[in-house]
Design a protein around this motif. Structure first.
Motif, PDB file in Angstrom:
ATOM      1  N   SER A 275     -29.814 -40.449  25.516  1.00 39.10           N
ATOM      2  CA  SER A 275     -29.075 -40.526  24.246  1.00 39.10           C
ATOM      3  C   SER A 275     -28.995 -39.140  23.623  1.00 39.10           C
ATOM      4  N   HIS A 276     -28.044 -38.950  22.736  1.00 38.95           N
ATOM      5  CA  HIS A 276     -27.876 -37.653  22.097  1.00 38.95           C
ATOM      6  C   HIS A 276     -27.346 -37.854  20.687  1.00 38.95           C
ATOM      7  N   GLY A 277     -27.447 -36.808  19.881  1.00 39.80           N
ATOM      8  CA  GLY A 277     -27.034 -36.978  18.496  1.00 39.80           C
ATOM      9  C   GLY A 277     -26.916 -35.678  17.741  1.00 39.80           C
ATOM     10  N   ILE A 278     -26.614 -35.816  16.468  1.00 40.40           N
ATOM     11  CA  ILE A 278     -26.384 -34.691  15.562  1.00 40.40           C
ATOM     12  C   ILE A 278     -27.445 -34.704  14.462  1.00 40.40           C
ATOM     13  N   PHE A 279     -28.004 -33.544  14.198  1.00 42.00           N
ATOM     14  CA  PHE A 279     -28.931 -33.375  13.092  1.00 42.00           C
ATOM     15  C   PHE A 279     -28.428 -32.230  12.229  1.00 42.00           C
ATOM     16  N   GLU A 280     -28.110 -32.552  10.987  1.00 49.01           N
ATOM     17  CA  GLU A 280     -27.608 -31.551  10.039  1.00 49.01           C
ATOM     18  C   GLU A 280     -28.512 -31.538   8.817  1.00 49.01           C
ATOM     19  N   LEU A 281     -28.927 -30.343   8.412  1.00 47.92           N
ATOM     20  CA  LEU A 281     -29.827 -30.193   7.274  1.00 47.92           C
ATOM     21  C   LEU A 281     -29.424 -28.975   6.467  1.00 47.92           C
ATOM     22  N   SER A 282     -29.279 -29.164   5.162  1.00 43.13           N
ATOM     23  CA  SER A 282     -28.941 -28.038   4.294  1.00 43.13           C
ATOM     24  C   SER A 282     -29.550 -28.228   2.920  1.00 43.13           C
ATOM     25  N   PHE A 283     -29.936 -27.121   2.314  1.00 38.65           N
ATOM     26  CA  PHE A 283     -30.374 -27.103   0.923  1.00 38.65           C
ATOM     27  C   PHE A 283     -29.381 -26.319   0.065  1.00 38.65           C
ATOM     28  N   ALA A 284     -28.186 -26.076   0.628  1.00 37.19           N
ATOM     29  CA  ALA A 284     -27.217 -25.193  -0.015  1.00 37.19           C
ATOM     30  C   ALA A 284     -25.970 -25.916  -0.501  1.00 37.19           C
ATOM     31  N   ALA A 285     -26.099 -27.185  -0.888  1.00 33.89           N
ATOM     32  CA  ALA A 285     -24.946 -27.891  -1.447  1.00 33.89           C
ATOM     33  C   ALA A 285     -24.421 -27.119  -2.658  1.00 33.89           C
ATOM     34  N   PRO A 286     -23.098 -27.056  -2.838  1.00 32.76           N
ATOM     35  CA  PRO A 286     -22.545 -26.308  -3.969  1.00 32.76           C
ATOM     36  C   PRO A 286     -22.777 -26.983  -5.317  1.00 32.76           C
ATOM     37  N   SER A 287     -23.036 -28.273  -5.297  1.00 36.03           N
ATOM     38  CA  SER A 287     -23.289 -29.013  -6.534  1.00 36.03           C
ATOM     39  C   SER A 287     -24.133 -30.236  -6.218  1.00 36.03           C
TER      40      SER A 287
ATOM     41  N   VAL B 265     -27.483 -45.149  22.208  1.00 38.21           N
ATOM     42  CA  VAL B 265     -26.494 -44.308  22.881  1.00 38.21           C
ATOM     43  C   VAL B 265     -26.348 -42.962  22.170  1.00 38.21           C
ATOM     44  N   PHE B 266     -26.138 -43.002  20.853  1.00 31.96           N
ATOM     45  CA  PHE B 266     -26.044 -41.762  20.090  1.00 31.96           C
ATOM     46  C   PHE B 266     -26.496 -42.012  18.656  1.00 31.96           C
ATOM     47  N   PHE B 267     -26.721 -40.914  17.909  1.00 31.75           N
ATOM     48  CA  PHE B 267     -27.294 -41.019  16.576  1.00 31.75           C
ATOM     49  C   PHE B 267     -26.881 -39.822  15.736  1.00 31.75           C
ATOM     50  N   SER B 268     -27.032 -39.963  14.428  1.00 37.69           N
ATOM     51  CA  SER B 268     -26.789 -38.830  13.528  1.00 37.69           C
ATOM     52  C   SER B 268     -27.734 -38.925  12.337  1.00 37.69           C
ATOM     53  N   LEU B 269     -28.199 -37.770  11.915  1.00 30.25           N
ATOM     54  CA  LEU B 269     -29.021 -37.659  10.705  1.00 30.25           C
ATOM     55  C   LEU B 269     -28.482 -36.502   9.895  1.00 30.25           C
ATOM     56  N   ARG B 270     -28.049 -36.812   8.691  1.00 26.97           N
ATOM     57  CA  ARG B 270     -27.502 -35.778   7.802  1.00 26.97           C
ATOM     58  C   ARG B 270     -28.267 -35.777   6.488  1.00 26.97           C
ATOM     59  N   VAL B 271     -28.758 -34.593   6.113  1.00 28.15           N
ATOM     60  CA  VAL B 271     -29.468 -34.420   4.852  1.00 28.15           C
ATOM     61  C   VAL B 271     -28.942 -33.160   4.183  1.00 28.15           C
TER      62      VAL B 271
END
Length: 380
Positions: free
Chosen positions: A249-261, A168-174
Motif C-alpha cells: 500500500s502507499h499514500g500521501i503525508f502532508e504536514l505544515s505549520f505555515a497556513a496563511p490564516s 490499498v492507499f491512504f492520505s494524512l493531511r495536517v
C-alpha cells in the motif's frame, strides 16, 4: 494496593504541556497514579508555578527543585528514595541526557516525545538503555499520546477485522496555523530551535505515530520535499511526502505549520484510508458531553464498508465510532502499570518512537530522493 500508596513520581519540566496536559491527566487518573512528590525546572519561578498547579489540582504539595540552588537541584531530587519514577517534559535537545541521568539514579522514566532530536542520537539512547538499565528492571517509555488515543487504536482494530478489506492507499493531511502570538510559539526553545525541523519534528511525530498505529503494515520508503515559508518557523515549516508500506500500500503525508490564516487549518485535515472493500476517515471534532452538557473533543472514525460481487459493488454500510481524546491520560496509566506493577502493554516503546522521528527526518532530507526508512533506523 493502589499506585498512589507506593513511592512517588516527579515532574521534570514546567512548561505548557506539563501544566495543561500532564497535571490534568494525573488528576483524572486519581488513585491510579502515584503522588507527585516533587517538581523540577531550570528556574525557580517556573518550578513554583508548576508546584502551585499540582497543589491546586492534585491536592498535594510537592517539593520544588531548580538549578539556582545546589541544595535543591535535579541531583537532589533524583537522590530522594521516595521517588521511584519521573516524567520528563523538557526541551527536545535536553531530554536524552536527563533520561540517562534519571535512569542512572535508579528511576523509571516516561519522557515526552520525540524520543530524541534525530535518529542517530535516539538509537544511541535506546542502545544504552537496553544494555545498562533495562536488565536492572528499570522502565523507560516515550510519551507519545497519539499512539495511545482510542480513536486511532479503533482504526487499527477495524482494519485488522477486515472492515475495509486490504488497505490499498491512504492520505494524512495536517495543516496548522502558527503565528508569533501563539502560546506554543512563544516558548523560547521553539522560537530558536536547535534541532531539525522545528515544529515539524515536535508536532509531526504525532502524525507519524498515528500512521504507525492505524496502518496494518510498517512504512518502508519515503520520497518528499521540505520547505520554509515563514521565516519565524525556521528551519522548515512544511513537508509533502509519498509513503510506501511493506504490504504494498502507499499514500500521501502532508504536514505544515505555515497556513496563511486560521481558516486554512480547518479545511481538508484528517486521515482517509482506502481498502478493497471500503474506506474510513478519521478526524478530530467536538461533540456534546452527555454528562456536563459542554463540548468535548473526540476522534470520529467513519467506516464505509462495501462488498463487491461479480464486479459490482453492493450496498454501502456505515459505522461511526466516537472516541474521547484521552491519550495523555492513557499513556500515563500504561507507564505507571509497567513501572509499578510490571504490567507492560508495550505502549510507548522507544523503538516505535524512533521510527516516528525517522519518518520526519527522512522527509526533511529526501529532496525527492527515495529514502529507505528501515535502513535509516537500522544503520543509525
Amino acid at each position: 494496593m493502589s499506585a498512589a500508596s507506593k513511592t512517588g513520581v516527579a515532574i521534570l519540566g514546567a512548561g505548557l504541556f506539563a501544566k495543561e496536559a500532564h497535571v490534568p491527566s494525573l488528576e483524572t487518573l486519581g488513585p491510579l497514579a502515584p503522588t507527585v512528590k516533587a517538581v523540577y525546572s531550570r528556574s525557580e519561578k517556573s518550578a513554583r508555578e508548576l508546584a502551585d498547579e499540582v497543589t491546586k489540582r492534585l491536592n498535594t504539595k510537592p517539593g520544588v527543585y531548580h538549578d539556582s540552588d545546589p541544595a535543591s537541584n535535579l541531583d537532589a531530587l533524583l537522590a530522594r528514595a521516595d521517588i521511584s519514577s519521573v516524567i520528563v517534559v523538557l526541551p527536545i535537545t535536553q531530554q536524552p541526557s536527563i533520561i540517562l541521568k534519571a535512569l542512572a539514579a535508579g528511576k523509571h522514566v516516561l519522557s515526552e516525545k520525540p524520543v530524541a532530536p534525530d535518529v542517530a542520537s535516539g538509537a544511541r539512547l535506546i542502545a544504552t538503555y537496553n544494555a545498562e538499565y533495562k536488565p536492572k528492571g528499570l522502565v523507560w517509555r516515550v510519551a507519545e499520546n497519539f499512539e495511545a488515543e482510542p480513536g486511532y487504536i479503533a482504526v487499527g482494530r477495524a482494519i485488522r477485522a477486515g472492515k475495509i478489506g486490504k488497505v490499498v492507499f491512504f492520505s494524512l493531511r495536517v495543516v496548522n496555523y502558527i503565528d508569533q502570538e501563539s502560546k506554543w510559539y512563544k516558548t523560547p526553545w521553539r522560537t530558536i530551535p536547535d534541532y531539525q525541523g522545528g515544529f515539524l519534528l515536535d508536532g509531526g511525530v504525532h502524525s507519524t505515530a498515528s500512521l504507525r498505529v492505524m496502518l496494518p503494515s510498517s512504512l518502508t520508503h519515503l520520497s518528499g520535499f521540505a520547505s520554509l515559508n515563514k521565516d519565524y518557523l525556521a528551519p522548515h515549516d512544511t513537508i509533502n511526502t509519498i509513503l510506501k508500506a511493506a504490504d504494498g500500500s502507499h499514500g500521501i503525508f502532508e504536514l505544515s505549520f505555515a497556513a496563511p490564516s486560521a481558516s486554512r487549518s480547518s479545511i481538508g485535515n484528517g486521515t482517509i484510508i482506502t481498502g478493497t472493500d471500503g474506506y474510513l476517515t478519521v478526524a478530530q471534532t467536538k461533540v456534546q458531553d452527555p454528562v456536563t452538557g459542554g463540548d468535548k473533543s473526540v476522534f470520529r472514525v467513519t467506516i464505509k464498508s462495501v462488498k463487491t460481487e461479480n464486479g459490482k459493488a453492493g450496498p454501502e454500510k456505515e459505522e461511526v465510532i466516537d472516541e474521547a481524546v484521552r491519550g495523555v491520560e492513557l499513556e500515563l496509566a500504561s507507564f505507571f502499570a509497567a513501572a509499578l506493577e510490571g504490567k507492560d502493554d508495550g505502549l510507548g516503546d522507544p523503538l516505535g518512537a524512533l521510527k516516528d522521528v525517522a519518518l520526519i527526518q527522512a522527509a526533511l532530507n529526501s529532496e525527492g530522493k527515495l529514502v529507505d526508512l528501515e535502513n535509516l533506523v537500522q544503520q543509525s
